[in-house]
Write a protein that holds these residues in place. Structure first.
Motif, PDB file in Angstrom:
ATOM      1  N   VAL A 396      -2.959 -16.964  -5.365  1.00  0.00           N
ATOM      2  CA  VAL A 396      -2.663 -17.429  -3.998  1.00  0.00           C
ATOM      3  C   VAL A 396      -2.820 -16.223  -3.070  1.00  0.00           C
ATOM      4  CG1 VAL A 396      -1.079 -19.365  -4.368  1.00  0.00           C
ATOM      5  CG2 VAL A 396      -0.203 -17.028  -4.457  1.00  0.00           C
ATOM      6  N   PRO A 397      -3.103 -16.486  -1.788  1.00  0.00           N
ATOM      7  CA  PRO A 397      -3.159 -15.342  -0.867  1.00  0.00           C
ATOM      8  C   PRO A 397      -1.775 -14.715  -0.761  1.00  0.00           C
ATOM      9  CG  PRO A 397      -3.892 -17.397   0.215  1.00  0.00           C
ATOM     10  CD  PRO A 397      -3.342 -17.776  -1.111  1.00  0.00           C
ATOM     11  N   ASP A 398      -1.718 -13.415  -0.525  1.00  0.00           N
ATOM     12  CA  ASP A 398      -0.410 -12.812  -0.250  1.00  0.00           C
ATOM     13  C   ASP A 398       0.018 -13.264   1.150  1.00  0.00           C
ATOM     14  OD1 ASP A 398      -2.606 -10.508   0.391  1.00  0.00           O
ATOM     15  OD2 ASP A 398      -0.981 -10.502   1.851  1.00  0.00           O
ATOM     16  N   PRO A 399       1.297 -13.114   1.492  1.00  0.00           N
ATOM     17  CA  PRO A 399       1.766 -13.681   2.759  1.00  0.00           C
ATOM     18  C   PRO A 399       1.039 -13.140   3.988  1.00  0.00           C
ATOM     19  CG  PRO A 399       3.613 -12.991   1.392  1.00  0.00           C
ATOM     20  CD  PRO A 399       2.377 -12.540   0.696  1.00  0.00           C
ATOM     21  N   LEU A 400       0.447 -11.946   3.897  1.00  0.00           N
ATOM     22  CA  LEU A 400      -0.245 -11.380   5.056  1.00  0.00           C
ATOM     23  C   LEU A 400      -1.751 -11.623   5.016  1.00  0.00           C
ATOM     24  CD1 LEU A 400       1.747  -8.049   5.127  1.00  0.00           C
ATOM     25  CD2 LEU A 400       1.884  -9.890   6.805  1.00  0.00           C
ATOM     26  N   GLY A 403      -5.136 -10.138   0.695  1.00  0.00           N
ATOM     27  CA  GLY A 403      -5.708 -10.184  -0.644  1.00  0.00           C
ATOM     28  C   GLY A 403      -5.022 -11.279  -1.424  1.00  0.00           C
ATOM     29  N   LEU A 404      -4.770 -11.013  -2.709  1.00  0.00           N
ATOM     30  CA  LEU A 404      -4.063 -12.010  -3.507  1.00  0.00           C
ATOM     31  C   LEU A 404      -2.667 -11.505  -3.854  1.00  0.00           C
ATOM     32  CD1 LEU A 404      -4.367 -10.738  -6.564  1.00  0.00           C
ATOM     33  CD2 LEU A 404      -6.552 -11.905  -6.496  1.00  0.00           C
ATOM     34  N   ASP A 405      -1.767 -12.458  -4.099  1.00  0.00           N
ATOM     35  CA  ASP A 405      -0.385 -12.067  -4.363  1.00  0.00           C
ATOM     36  C   ASP A 405      -0.285 -11.488  -5.764  1.00  0.00           C
ATOM     37  OD1 ASP A 405       2.056 -11.738  -3.256  1.00  0.00           O
ATOM     38  OD2 ASP A 405       2.698 -13.827  -3.415  1.00  0.00           O
ATOM     39  N   SER A 406       0.410 -10.368  -5.867  1.00  0.00           N
ATOM     40  CA  SER A 406       0.546  -9.721  -7.177  1.00  0.00           C
ATOM     41  C   SER A 406       1.814  -8.894  -7.176  1.00  0.00           C
ATOM     42  CB  SER A 406      -0.669  -8.817  -7.454  1.00  0.00           C
ATOM     43  OG  SER A 406      -0.741  -7.797  -6.477  1.00  0.00           O
ATOM     44  N   PRO A 428      -9.090  -3.531  -4.143  1.00  0.00           N
ATOM     45  CA  PRO A 428      -8.829  -4.074  -2.808  1.00  0.00           C
ATOM     46  C   PRO A 428      -8.017  -5.371  -2.765  1.00  0.00           C
ATOM     47  CG  PRO A 428     -11.076  -3.253  -2.947  1.00  0.00           C
ATOM     48  CD  PRO A 428     -10.505  -3.129  -4.320  1.00  0.00           C
ATOM     49  N   PRO A 429      -8.156  -6.299  -3.750  1.00  0.00           N
ATOM     50  CA  PRO A 429      -7.362  -7.535  -3.633  1.00  0.00           C
ATOM     51  C   PRO A 429      -5.847  -7.296  -3.652  1.00  0.00           C
ATOM     52  CG  PRO A 429      -9.146  -7.838  -5.219  1.00  0.00           C
ATOM     53  CD  PRO A 429      -9.112  -6.365  -4.874  1.00  0.00           C
ATOM     54  N   ARG A 430      -5.401  -6.103  -4.002  1.00  0.00           N
ATOM     55  CA  ARG A 430      -3.955  -5.831  -4.036  1.00  0.00           C
ATOM     56  C   ARG A 430      -3.435  -5.215  -2.741  1.00  0.00           C
ATOM     57  NH1 ARG A 430      -3.125  -2.987  -9.799  1.00  0.00           N
ATOM     58  NH2 ARG A 430      -1.112  -2.429  -8.864  1.00  0.00           N
ATOM     59  N   LYS A 431      -4.243  -5.232  -1.687  1.00  0.00           N
ATOM     60  CA  LYS A 431      -3.861  -4.562  -0.445  1.00  0.00           C
ATOM     61  C   LYS A 431      -2.561  -5.129   0.153  1.00  0.00           C
ATOM     62  CE  LYS A 431      -5.636  -2.786   3.867  1.00  0.00           C
ATOM     63  NZ  LYS A 431      -6.751  -2.453   4.699  1.00  0.00           N
ATOM     64  N   LEU A 434       0.310  -3.524  -1.714  1.00  0.00           N
ATOM     65  CA  LEU A 434       0.403  -2.057  -1.750  1.00  0.00           C
ATOM     66  C   LEU A 434      -0.054  -1.367  -0.470  1.00  0.00           C
ATOM     67  CD1 LEU A 434      -1.156  -1.512  -5.298  1.00  0.00           C
ATOM     68  CD2 LEU A 434       1.277  -1.531  -4.720  1.00  0.00           C
ATOM     69  N   TRP A 435      -0.768  -2.071   0.386  1.00  0.00           N
ATOM     70  CA  TRP A 435      -1.424  -1.537   1.579  1.00  0.00           C
ATOM     71  C   TRP A 435      -2.524  -0.546   1.197  1.00  0.00           C
ATOM     72  CZ3 TRP A 435      -2.768  -2.819   6.148  1.00  0.00           C
ATOM     73  CH2 TRP A 435      -3.274  -1.853   7.034  1.00  0.00           C
ATOM     74  N   GLU A 436      -2.155   0.547   0.572  1.00  0.00           N
ATOM     75  CA  GLU A 436      -3.154   1.561   0.202  1.00  0.00           C
ATOM     76  C   GLU A 436      -3.702   1.163  -1.163  1.00  0.00           C
ATOM     77  OE1 GLU A 436      -5.148   4.130   1.622  1.00  0.00           O
ATOM     78  OE2 GLU A 436      -3.251   4.949   2.341  1.00  0.00           O
ATOM     79  N   SER A 437      -4.840   0.472  -1.189  1.00  0.00           N
ATOM     80  CA  SER A 437      -5.314  -0.057  -2.476  1.00  0.00           C
ATOM     81  C   SER A 437      -6.828  -0.163  -2.526  1.00  0.00           C
ATOM     82  CB  SER A 437      -4.701  -1.454  -2.700  1.00  0.00           C
ATOM     83  OG  SER A 437      -5.000  -1.941  -3.969  1.00  0.00           O
ATOM     84  N   THR A 438      -7.515   0.533  -1.615  1.00  0.00           N
ATOM     85  CA  THR A 438      -8.962   0.322  -1.562  1.00  0.00           C
ATOM     86  C   THR A 438      -9.795   1.553  -1.920  1.00  0.00           C
ATOM     87  OG1 THR A 438      -9.019   0.823   0.798  1.00  0.00           O
ATOM     88  CG2 THR A 438      -8.801  -1.481   0.216  1.00  0.00           C
ATOM     89  N   ALA A 439      -9.199   2.705  -2.014  1.00  0.00           N
ATOM     90  CA  ALA A 439     -10.020   3.901  -2.278  1.00  0.00           C
ATOM     91  C   ALA A 439      -9.794   4.395  -3.712  1.00  0.00           C
ATOM     92  CB  ALA A 439      -9.689   4.989  -1.262  1.00  0.00           C
ATOM     93  N   ILE A 440     -10.717   5.233  -4.163  1.00  0.00           N
ATOM     94  CA  ILE A 440     -10.721   5.662  -5.565  1.00  0.00           C
ATOM     95  C   ILE A 440      -9.394   6.322  -5.989  1.00  0.00           C
ATOM     96  CG2 ILE A 440     -11.861   7.223  -7.229  1.00  0.00           C
ATOM     97  CD1 ILE A 440     -13.419   4.600  -6.501  1.00  0.00           C
TER      98      ILE A 440
END
Ligand SMILES: Cc1cc2nc3c(=O)[nH]c(=O)nc-3n(C[C@H](O)[C@H](O)[C@H](O)COP(=O)(O)OP(=O)(O)OC[C@H]3O[C@@H](n4cnc5c(N)ncnc54)[C@H](O)[C@@H]3O)c2cc1C
Length: 467
Positions: A396-400, A403-406, A428-431, A434-440
């Motif tokens: 499911v989408p996260d509330p914001l 991405g997806l809820d996790s 990235p789907p965990r943004k 976690l917010w910071e979830s897209t860079a290496i």
């Protein structure tokens, strides 16, 4: 450079009991780093890892699949190692490949793909299978999942979703306009534009910067207008200062405005000691996820509405060489920057005519490129896999809608709000969580944590009894 891992199949994993099978869906950086961690964390020969990659070529994904060598990493080489505990790994690879890399420099992004491919090849053995094809459904079955592509179905006890960034949300007002380029990562379409083209780039982030470089660098008669609501470009990296700046975020409840004021205070304090604001931003990076998790939903919304843009343009910065190019185009008048968004569009004589409130004259454009950034709301995604997983209640989408809820550990939460056993996500789907979830630097840590959880699960007796 770079021994390309482009094999259709390495060694098949047939015959291995299901509970040893792990499917990684997506073979961009997130999928490769996860496979790397799974294979290098254990010598267990019963493990069977299949990486499903739509394009059949690993390590590239959107970011590192660029064919323009002037598209550089936006993170310094010494922070882009595949392994958090071996910071020199990328640099050592570059030296082995005959380069003389600067640890503080910014490598071409396409080289990072070659690095990921070589690094995976270095640990790949009979346990790794690469499956070329787009996964369009994942079906829960006793003891795990069935992973389906158009022409194949395989089983796995555990699935790691590493499907990455999605194409930008379509700009409906541009649909049907002549020269509308909906996919900003289709560089062939940008290169194919006329040598004297005028192009409107909608968006002013890092993808817009890439587009401007590919468009303008080799064709001096081309012009571009970059437009977004705020008209802010990413800031540039500068020569790194040795002075690290560590901020001690206050204990207790946090608000979005409070944390923004705290950061401003830290920037002031740093400046008074001759330390650049970039050191403050970089020093906060290891704490960003925990700060985000301390904000309640309302405060996260407030952050997105009031502060996210300011944070993003400072946090995701351009390499200095890239910034120099952009400054050059602006100085020469080949690139114009406009705020205020797009006020209106029309078709005039086979061209797109745009009203940009920030500019006096209308712009007659040969092409309009959608660089508004990856679509994050999975409920609006046209991706068959994401639609199928939502229809099954597995994601499911996260509330914001980022991405997806996790869970913070990367376990995927289903429609009933509980963990879907055996389903994980990386990247990235965990943004939203976690917010910071897209860079290496974040993804490699997630990959290691999820690999540990997957391997622990493989050994769990209740799962063994299940299959
Ligand atoms: C233009 C750009 C530049 C960036 N530059 C940097 C940088 O310099 N440094 C940095 O740290 N981060 C950078 N990033 C951030 C980036 O998000 C991560 O570094 C990383 O590339 C994300 O990798 P990923 O594998 O999660 O996603 P992606 O790169 O999107 O890759 C996902 C992969 O999964 C495949 N896939 C998707 N769905 C399916 C399916 N259903 N079945 C099979 N395969 C599927 C796709 O084909 C793709 O190969 C950049 C991002 C972008 C967009």
């Amino acid at each position: 450079m770079g021994g390309v891992v482009e094999v259709e199949q390495s060694v098949t994993a047939a015959g291995v009991p299901d509970r040893h099978r792990v499917a990684v869906v997506g073979g961009g950086a997130s999928g490769v780093l996860t496979a790397l961690q799974l294979l290098s964390s254990t010598g267990d020969s019963s493990l069977a890892v299949t990486v499903h990659e739509a394009t059949g070529v690993l390590g590239r994904g959107i970011a590192y699949g660029t064919s323009d060598p002037r598209h550089l990493l936006n993170v310094r080489a010494r922070h882009m190692s595949a392994y958090a505990d071996v910071p020199s790994d990328l640099l050592d690879w570059a030296v082995r490949a005959g380069r003389d890399p600067d640890p503080l420099g910014f490598l071409p992004r396409m080289e990072f793909a070659a690095y990921l491919q070589d690094t995976l090849a270095g640990v790949a053995d009979h346990r790794l299978t690469i499956s070329a094809g787009r996964v369009d459904d994942i079906v829960p079955v006793p003891g795990g999942f069935e992973v389906r592509t158009r022409d194949r179905s395989t089983s796995a006890a555990t699935v790691v979703l590493a499907h990455g960034n999605q194409r930008p949300q379509p700009l409906t007002e541009l649909a049907g306009l002549p020269g509308h380029l909906a996919d900003p990562w289709d560089l062939a379409a940008i290169r194919a534009l006329p040598g004297d083209a005028t192009v409107v780039i909608v968006g002013t982030g890092l993808t817009a910067i890439d587009t401007a470089i590919t468009l303008l660098e080799d064709e001096p008669r081309r012009r571009a207008v970059m437009v977004s609501r705020h008209g802010l470009l990413p800031h540039a990296h500068i020569e790194q200062q040795s002075t690290a700046w560590v901020s001690h975020v206050p204990e207790g409840p946090l608000t979005a405005d409070g944390i923004a004021a705290f950061v401003r205070g830290q920037v002031e304090a740093a400046r008074s000691q001759g330390v650049d604001w970039r050191n403050v931003v970089d020093g906060l990076r290891p704490q960003t996820q925990s700060i985000w998790r301390r904000l309640d939903l309302e405060q996260r919304r407030r952050f997105l509405a009031a502060h996210a843009r300011d944070w993003e343009v400072r946090r995701h910065r351009m390499a200095p060489e890239v910034a120099d190019r952009i400054r050059g185009y602006l100085r020469d008048g080949r690139l114009t920057l406009a705020a205020g968004g797009v006020g209106g569009v029309d078709e005039v004589g086979g061209l797109a005519e745009l009203v940009l409130p920030d500019l006096r004259d209308r712009v007659l454009a040969d092409a309009v490129v959608n660089c508004t950034g990856p679509l994050t709301d999975i409920s609006r995604s046209g991706e068959p896999l994401l639609q199928a997983l939502q229809a099954r209640g597995l994601i499911v989408p996260d509330p914001l809608r980022l991405g997806l809820d996790s869970t913070p550990a990367g376990e995927v939460l289903g429609a009933d709000g509980t963990v879907v056993p055996g389903l994980y996500a990386v990247g990235p789907p965990r943004k939203g969580t976690l917010w910071e979830s897209t860079a290496i630097p974040e993804i490699r840590t997630q990959a290691a944590e999820v690999a540990r959880a997957v391997l622990a699960r493989k050994l769990a007796p209740e799962l063994a009894a299940n299959v």
